[in-house]
Motif scaffolding. Sequence first.
Motif, PDB file in Angstrom:
ATOM      1  N   THR A   1      -3.934   9.274   4.476  1.00 20.94           N
ATOM      2  CA  THR A   1      -5.348   9.023   4.715  1.00 20.94           C
ATOM      3  C   THR A   1      -5.976   8.242   3.567  1.00 20.94           C
ATOM      4  N   VAL A   2      -5.477   8.439   2.343  1.00 15.71           N
ATOM      5  CA  VAL A   2      -6.050   7.709   1.205  1.00 15.71           C
ATOM      6  C   VAL A   2      -5.718   6.226   1.250  1.00 15.71           C
ATOM      7  N   ALA A   3      -4.917   5.798   2.229  1.00 14.91           N
ATOM      8  CA  ALA A   3      -4.668   4.368   2.412  1.00 14.91           C
ATOM      9  C   ALA A   3      -5.941   3.605   2.744  1.00 14.91           C
ATOM     10  N   PHE A   4      -7.003   4.326   3.131  1.00 14.09           N
ATOM     11  CA  PHE A   4      -8.269   3.690   3.502  1.00 14.09           C
ATOM     12  C   PHE A   4      -9.293   3.710   2.367  1.00 14.09           C
ATOM     13  N   PHE A   5      -8.929   4.309   1.219  1.00  6.76           N
ATOM     14  CA  PHE A   5      -9.898   4.498   0.146  1.00  6.76           C
ATOM     15  C   PHE A   5      -9.311   4.139  -1.215  1.00  6.76           C
ATOM     16  N   PRO A   6     -10.136   3.603  -2.121  1.00  7.45           N
ATOM     17  CA  PRO A   6      -9.765   3.638  -3.532  1.00  7.45           C
ATOM     18  C   PRO A   6     -10.080   5.033  -4.060  1.00  7.45           C
ATOM     19  N   VAL A   7      -9.133   5.659  -4.728  1.00  6.07           N
ATOM     20  CA  VAL A   7      -9.314   7.042  -5.165  1.00  6.07           C
ATOM     21  C   VAL A   7      -9.154   7.133  -6.682  1.00  6.07           C
ATOM     22  N   PRO A   8     -10.238   7.242  -7.417  1.00  9.45           N
ATOM     23  CA  PRO A   8     -10.124   7.456  -8.861  1.00  9.45           C
ATOM     24  C   PRO A   8      -9.272   8.686  -9.173  1.00  9.45           C
TER      25      PRO A   8
ATOM     26  N   VAL B   1       5.214   1.872  12.950  1.00 11.50           N
ATOM     27  CA  VAL B   1       4.008   2.684  12.815  1.00 11.50           C
ATOM     28  C   VAL B   1       3.888   3.192  11.383  1.00 11.50           C
ATOM     29  N   ALA B   2       2.678   3.110  10.845  1.00 17.49           N
ATOM     30  CA  ALA B   2       2.333   3.760   9.582  1.00 17.49           C
ATOM     31  C   ALA B   2       1.551   5.009   9.926  1.00 17.49           C
ATOM     32  N   VAL B   3       2.133   6.158   9.712  1.00 14.13           N
ATOM     33  CA  VAL B   3       1.453   7.414  10.027  1.00 14.13           C
ATOM     34  C   VAL B   3       0.709   7.867   8.780  1.00 14.13           C
ATOM     35  N   CYS B   4      -0.546   8.262   8.964  1.00  6.04           N
ATOM     36  CA  CYS B   4      -1.436   8.547   7.833  1.00  6.04           C
ATOM     37  C   CYS B   4      -1.897  10.001   7.867  1.00  6.04           C
ATOM     38  N   PRO B   5      -1.126  10.904   7.291  1.00  4.79           N
ATOM     39  CA  PRO B   5      -1.553  12.303   7.237  1.00  4.79           C
ATOM     40  C   PRO B   5      -2.559  12.531   6.123  1.00  4.79           C
ATOM     41  N   GLY B   6      -3.308  13.611   6.260  1.00  4.49           N
ATOM     42  CA  GLY B   6      -4.173  14.049   5.175  1.00  4.49           C
ATOM     43  C   GLY B   6      -3.391  14.980   4.262  1.00  4.49           C
ATOM     44  N   VAL B   7      -4.070  15.980   3.733  1.00  2.00           N
ATOM     45  CA  VAL B   7      -3.387  16.944   2.864  1.00  2.00           C
ATOM     46  C   VAL B   7      -2.349  17.700   3.695  1.00  2.00           C
ATOM     47  N   THR B   8      -1.105  17.679   3.243  1.00  3.33           N
ATOM     48  CA  THR B   8      -0.010  18.294   3.985  1.00  3.33           C
ATOM     49  C   THR B   8       0.709  19.282   3.082  1.00  3.33           C
ATOM     50  N   ARG B   9       1.130  20.398   3.646  1.00  6.33           N
ATOM     51  CA  ARG B   9       1.755  21.466   2.865  1.00  6.33           C
ATOM     52  C   ARG B   9       3.194  21.093   2.511  1.00  6.33           C
ATOM     53  N   THR B  10       3.356  20.325   1.449  1.00  3.52           N
ATOM     54  CA  THR B  10       4.677  19.926   0.981  1.00  3.52           C
ATOM     55  C   THR B  10       4.758  20.112  -0.532  1.00  3.52           C
TER      56      THR B  10
ATOM     57  N   ILE C   1     -12.033  10.637  11.162  1.00  2.33           N
ATOM     58  CA  ILE C   1     -13.393  10.539  10.615  1.00  2.33           C
ATOM     59  C   ILE C   1     -13.380   9.745   9.306  1.00  2.33           C
ATOM     60  N   ALA C   2     -12.407  10.025   8.456  1.00  2.28           N
ATOM     61  CA  ALA C   2     -12.312   9.327   7.175  1.00  2.28           C
ATOM     62  C   ALA C   2     -12.119   7.837   7.373  1.00  2.28           C
ATOM     63  N   ALA C   3     -11.274   7.455   8.335  1.00  7.80           N
ATOM     64  CA  ALA C   3     -11.039   6.036   8.597  1.00  7.80           C
ATOM     65  C   ALA C   3     -12.308   5.347   9.084  1.00  7.80           C
ATOM     66  N   CYS C   4     -13.074   6.024   9.917  1.00  5.80           N
ATOM     67  CA  CYS C   4     -14.345   5.453  10.392  1.00  5.80           C
ATOM     68  C   CYS C   4     -15.343   5.291   9.254  1.00  5.80           C
TER      69      CYS C   4
ATOM     70  N   SER D   1      -1.007   2.185  -3.392  1.00  7.00           N
ATOM     71  CA  SER D   1       0.324   1.958  -2.814  1.00  7.00           C
ATOM     72  C   SER D   1       0.334   2.276  -1.327  1.00  7.00           C
ATOM     73  N   LYS D   2      -0.408   3.290  -0.913  1.00  7.12           N
ATOM     74  CA  LYS D   2      -0.475   3.628   0.507  1.00  7.12           C
ATOM     75  C   LYS D   2      -1.323   2.605   1.280  1.00  7.12           C
ATOM     76  N   HIS D   3      -2.330   2.047   0.618  1.00  4.87           N
ATOM     77  CA  HIS D   3      -3.091   0.953   1.234  1.00  4.87           C
ATOM     78  C   HIS D   3      -2.177  -0.238   1.476  1.00  4.87           C
TER      79      HIS D   3
END
Length: 260
Positions: free
Chosen positions: A144-151, A182-191, A235-238, A159-161
Amino acid sequence: MAYRTALITGASSGIGEAIARALPPSTNLLLTGRDRPRLQALADALASNGRSVEFETADIGTDEGLNRLVAWAEPYEPDLLVNNAGFGRFGKALAEAPPEESDEAIVKVNILAPVTLTRALAPGMVKRARQNGHRAGLIYVASTVAFFPVPYLATYAASKHFLRAYVEAIANELRHDPVDLVAVCPGVTRTAWLERAHMPVPRFAKVDEPEAVARVALASIGKRPVQMVGSQGHIAACLARFLPRRFIVAAMGLMAESWG
Protein backbone atom coordinates in the motif's frame (compact mmCIF):
# COMPACT_ATOMS: atom_id res chain seq x y z
CA MET A 1 -4.92 -22.15 -12.55
CA ALA A 2 -2.83 -24.06 -15.08
CA TYR A 3 0.74 -23.07 -14.26
CA ARG A 4 3.15 -25.96 -14.59
CA THR A 5 6.07 -24.61 -12.55
CA ALA A 6 6.24 -21.61 -10.20
CA LEU A 7 9.37 -19.87 -8.95
CA ILE A 8 8.73 -18.07 -5.64
CA THR A 9 11.27 -15.78 -3.98
CA GLY A 10 11.14 -15.20 -0.24
CA ALA A 11 9.29 -18.51 0.07
CA SER A 12 10.53 -19.51 3.51
CA SER A 13 7.84 -17.56 5.38
CA GLY A 14 5.07 -14.98 5.16
CA ILE A 15 3.33 -14.20 1.89
CA GLY A 16 5.77 -16.27 -0.19
CA GLU A 17 5.07 -19.38 1.86
CA ALA A 18 1.33 -18.68 1.73
CA ILE A 19 1.38 -18.44 -2.07
CA ALA A 20 3.32 -21.71 -2.30
CA ARG A 21 0.70 -23.41 -0.12
CA ALA A 22 -2.20 -21.85 -2.08
CA LEU A 23 -1.06 -23.04 -5.50
CA PRO A 24 -2.74 -26.26 -6.67
CA PRO A 25 -0.89 -29.60 -6.41
CA SER A 26 -0.61 -29.67 -10.19
CA THR A 27 1.91 -26.80 -10.04
CA ASN A 28 5.52 -27.79 -9.43
CA LEU A 29 7.35 -25.46 -7.06
CA LEU A 30 10.77 -23.81 -7.09
CA LEU A 31 11.28 -22.24 -3.68
CA THR A 32 14.04 -19.85 -2.77
CA GLY A 33 15.02 -17.84 0.27
CA ARG A 34 17.81 -17.59 2.82
CA ASP A 35 16.45 -19.94 5.52
CA ARG A 36 17.40 -23.44 4.43
CA PRO A 37 15.69 -25.37 7.27
CA ARG A 38 12.37 -23.59 6.66
CA LEU A 39 12.63 -24.15 2.90
CA GLN A 40 13.34 -27.84 3.51
CA ALA A 41 10.35 -28.13 5.84
CA LEU A 42 8.05 -26.40 3.34
CA ALA A 43 9.29 -28.56 0.47
CA ASP A 44 8.68 -31.71 2.51
CA ALA A 45 5.17 -30.53 3.43
CA LEU A 46 4.13 -29.65 -0.13
CA ALA A 47 5.70 -32.49 -2.09
CA SER A 48 3.11 -34.99 -3.27
CA ASN A 49 2.61 -37.69 -5.85
CA GLY A 50 3.34 -36.20 -9.24
CA ARG A 51 4.40 -32.83 -7.81
CA SER A 52 8.02 -31.75 -7.77
CA VAL A 53 9.19 -29.30 -5.09
CA GLU A 54 12.75 -28.05 -5.33
CA PHE A 55 14.45 -25.36 -3.29
CA GLU A 56 17.63 -23.29 -3.44
CA THR A 57 19.02 -20.96 -0.79
CA ALA A 58 20.13 -17.66 -2.27
CA ASP A 59 20.69 -14.13 -1.08
CA ILE A 60 19.22 -12.13 -3.95
CA GLY A 61 20.60 -8.96 -2.43
CA THR A 62 23.98 -9.99 -3.86
CA ASP A 63 25.03 -10.32 -7.50
CA GLU A 64 26.36 -13.81 -6.86
CA GLY A 65 23.14 -15.00 -5.25
CA LEU A 66 20.94 -13.47 -7.92
CA ASN A 67 22.97 -14.90 -10.80
CA ARG A 68 23.05 -18.32 -9.16
CA LEU A 69 19.27 -18.27 -8.73
CA VAL A 70 18.71 -17.45 -12.41
CA ALA A 71 21.08 -20.24 -13.51
CA TRP A 72 19.35 -22.71 -11.17
CA ALA A 73 15.78 -21.81 -12.15
CA GLU A 74 16.07 -21.51 -15.94
CA PRO A 75 16.35 -25.27 -16.71
CA TYR A 76 13.06 -25.90 -14.90
CA GLU A 77 11.29 -23.55 -17.36
CA PRO A 78 8.97 -21.78 -14.89
CA ASP A 79 5.78 -20.28 -16.26
CA LEU A 80 4.86 -18.42 -13.05
CA LEU A 81 7.30 -16.05 -11.35
CA VAL A 82 6.40 -14.70 -7.90
CA ASN A 83 8.65 -11.80 -6.89
CA ASN A 84 7.85 -11.77 -3.19
CA ALA A 85 11.17 -11.24 -1.39
CA GLY A 86 11.35 -7.81 0.20
CA PHE A 87 13.41 -5.89 2.69
CA GLY A 88 12.84 -2.65 4.59
CA ARG A 89 13.78 -0.70 7.67
CA PHE A 90 11.68 1.68 9.72
CA GLY A 91 13.49 4.07 12.00
CA LYS A 92 15.56 7.18 12.17
CA ALA A 93 15.63 10.14 9.83
CA LEU A 94 18.26 9.98 7.10
CA ALA A 95 20.69 12.34 8.83
CA GLU A 96 20.47 10.31 12.05
CA ALA A 97 20.72 6.80 10.61
CA PRO A 98 23.92 4.97 11.55
CA PRO A 99 26.35 4.43 8.63
CA GLU A 100 26.03 0.63 8.80
CA GLU A 101 22.31 0.84 8.00
CA SER A 102 22.78 1.27 4.28
CA ASP A 103 19.69 1.41 2.06
CA GLU A 104 21.61 -0.27 -0.74
CA ALA A 105 20.34 -3.70 0.34
CA ILE A 106 16.73 -2.51 0.14
CA VAL A 107 17.25 -1.28 -3.41
CA LYS A 108 18.96 -4.51 -4.45
CA VAL A 109 16.32 -6.84 -3.02
CA ASN A 110 13.20 -4.79 -3.78
CA ILE A 111 14.15 -3.33 -7.18
CA LEU A 112 17.21 -4.91 -8.75
CA ALA A 113 16.26 -8.51 -7.97
CA PRO A 114 12.72 -8.51 -9.45
CA VAL A 115 13.88 -6.54 -12.50
CA THR A 116 16.79 -8.94 -13.06
CA LEU A 117 14.59 -12.02 -12.65
CA THR A 118 11.98 -10.56 -14.99
CA ARG A 119 14.53 -9.69 -17.67
CA ALA A 120 16.18 -13.11 -17.38
CA LEU A 121 13.11 -15.35 -17.21
CA ALA A 122 10.15 -13.54 -18.79
CA PRO A 123 11.27 -13.81 -22.45
CA GLY A 124 11.49 -17.61 -22.17
CA MET A 125 8.18 -17.73 -20.30
CA VAL A 126 6.44 -15.76 -23.06
CA LYS A 127 8.05 -17.84 -25.82
CA ARG A 128 6.97 -21.12 -24.25
CA ALA A 129 3.46 -19.78 -23.62
CA ARG A 130 3.12 -18.94 -27.32
CA GLN A 131 4.32 -22.39 -28.32
CA ASN A 132 2.13 -24.27 -25.84
CA GLY A 133 -1.02 -22.19 -26.17
CA HIS A 134 -0.97 -21.40 -22.45
CA ARG A 135 -0.48 -18.20 -20.43
CA ALA A 136 2.45 -17.31 -18.23
CA GLY A 137 2.18 -15.23 -15.07
CA LEU A 138 4.25 -12.76 -13.07
CA ILE A 139 3.24 -11.68 -9.56
CA TYR A 140 5.01 -8.86 -7.73
CA VAL A 141 4.34 -8.26 -4.04
CA ALA A 142 4.33 -4.48 -3.65
CA SER A 143 2.61 -2.60 -0.81
CA THR A 144 0.00 0.00 0.00
CA VAL A 145 2.91 2.38 0.64
CA ALA A 146 3.62 2.18 -3.10
CA PHE A 147 1.15 5.09 -3.35
CA PHE A 148 2.83 7.31 -0.74
CA PRO A 149 6.15 8.87 0.17
CA VAL A 150 6.67 7.66 3.74
CA PRO A 151 9.15 9.49 5.98
CA TYR A 152 11.25 7.14 8.15
CA LEU A 153 10.44 4.37 5.65
CA ALA A 154 11.51 6.36 2.61
CA THR A 155 13.61 3.88 0.62
CA TYR A 156 11.25 0.97 1.18
CA ALA A 157 8.17 2.98 0.15
CA ALA A 158 9.98 4.36 -2.89
CA SER A 159 11.08 0.87 -3.91
CA LYS A 160 7.47 -0.34 -3.82
CA HIS A 161 6.39 2.70 -5.85
CA PHE A 162 8.99 1.69 -8.44
CA LEU A 163 7.68 -1.87 -8.47
CA ARG A 164 4.08 -0.76 -9.02
CA ALA A 165 5.04 1.59 -11.86
CA TYR A 166 7.29 -1.06 -13.41
CA VAL A 167 4.52 -3.65 -13.46
CA GLU A 168 2.02 -1.21 -14.98
CA ALA A 169 4.47 -0.33 -17.77
CA ILE A 170 5.56 -3.91 -18.52
CA ALA A 171 1.95 -5.11 -18.49
CA ASN A 172 1.21 -2.57 -21.21
CA GLU A 173 4.25 -3.62 -23.24
CA LEU A 174 3.18 -7.27 -23.07
CA ARG A 175 -0.57 -6.74 -23.49
CA HIS A 176 -0.62 -8.65 -26.79
CA ASP A 177 1.39 -11.58 -25.40
CA PRO A 178 0.13 -14.63 -23.47
CA VAL A 179 1.36 -13.39 -20.09
CA ASP A 180 -0.38 -11.75 -17.13
CA LEU A 181 1.23 -9.39 -14.62
CA VAL A 182 -0.03 -8.09 -11.31
CA ALA A 183 1.44 -5.98 -8.52
CA VAL A 184 -0.46 -6.92 -5.38
CA CYS A 185 -0.45 -4.19 -2.74
CA PRO A 186 -1.16 -5.44 0.79
CA GLY A 187 -1.31 -3.23 3.83
CA VAL A 188 0.09 -4.27 7.20
CA THR A 189 0.44 -8.05 7.07
CA ARG A 190 1.27 -10.45 9.90
CA THR A 191 4.72 -11.58 8.77
CA ALA A 192 8.28 -11.63 10.13
CA TRP A 193 8.95 -8.52 8.03
CA LEU A 194 7.47 -6.32 10.75
CA GLU A 195 9.98 -7.50 13.33
CA ARG A 196 12.96 -7.42 10.97
CA ALA A 197 12.09 -3.89 9.86
CA HIS A 198 11.53 -2.71 13.47
CA MET A 199 8.12 -1.60 12.26
CA PRO A 200 5.46 -0.98 14.94
CA VAL A 201 1.90 -1.72 13.86
CA PRO A 202 -0.12 1.51 13.55
CA ARG A 203 -3.05 1.58 15.97
CA PHE A 204 -5.52 2.30 13.18
CA ALA A 205 -4.31 -0.45 10.83
CA LYS A 206 -6.16 -3.63 10.04
CA VAL A 207 -3.63 -6.45 10.06
CA ASP A 208 -4.07 -8.96 7.22
CA GLU A 209 -2.98 -12.59 7.25
CA PRO A 210 -0.50 -13.85 4.61
CA GLU A 211 -3.06 -16.42 3.44
CA ALA A 212 -5.54 -13.66 2.58
CA VAL A 213 -2.91 -11.77 0.58
CA ALA A 214 -1.98 -14.96 -1.26
CA ARG A 215 -5.60 -15.59 -2.22
CA VAL A 216 -5.97 -12.04 -3.57
CA ALA A 217 -2.71 -12.28 -5.52
CA LEU A 218 -3.64 -15.53 -7.25
CA ALA A 219 -7.25 -14.48 -7.87
CA SER A 220 -6.35 -11.12 -9.42
CA ILE A 221 -3.66 -12.18 -11.88
CA GLY A 222 -4.98 -11.73 -15.40
CA LYS A 223 -7.61 -9.20 -14.30
CA ARG A 224 -5.68 -5.97 -13.61
CA PRO A 225 -2.04 -4.89 -13.28
CA VAL A 226 -2.42 -3.45 -9.75
CA GLN A 227 -4.55 -5.02 -7.02
CA MET A 228 -5.09 -3.57 -3.58
CA VAL A 229 -5.72 -5.86 -0.61
CA GLY A 230 -8.60 -4.92 1.69
CA SER A 231 -10.81 -1.86 1.97
CA GLN A 232 -8.14 0.21 3.72
CA GLY A 233 -5.85 -0.22 0.75
CA HIS A 234 -8.50 0.95 -1.71
CA ILE A 235 -9.25 4.00 0.44
CA ALA A 236 -5.55 4.83 0.73
CA ALA A 237 -5.08 4.62 -3.04
CA CYS A 238 -8.01 6.99 -3.60
CA LEU A 239 -6.66 9.47 -1.06
CA ALA A 240 -3.23 9.38 -2.70
CA ARG A 241 -4.83 10.22 -6.04
CA PHE A 242 -6.93 13.19 -4.97
CA LEU A 243 -5.26 14.85 -1.98
CA PRO A 244 -2.53 17.50 -2.43
CA ARG A 245 0.93 15.97 -2.41
CA ARG A 246 2.30 18.28 0.28
CA PHE A 247 -0.55 17.33 2.57
CA ILE A 248 0.06 13.61 1.98
CA VAL A 249 3.78 13.85 2.78
CA ALA A 250 3.15 15.89 5.93
CA ALA A 251 0.40 13.50 7.10
CA MET A 252 2.51 10.42 6.49
CA GLY A 253 5.39 12.02 8.39
CA LEU A 254 3.19 12.75 11.41
CA MET A 255 1.76 9.24 11.37
CA ALA A 256 5.23 7.67 11.08
CA GLU A 257 6.46 9.71 14.04
CA SER A 258 3.49 8.54 16.10
CA TRP A 259 4.29 4.90 15.22
CA GLY A 260 7.71 5.17 16.81
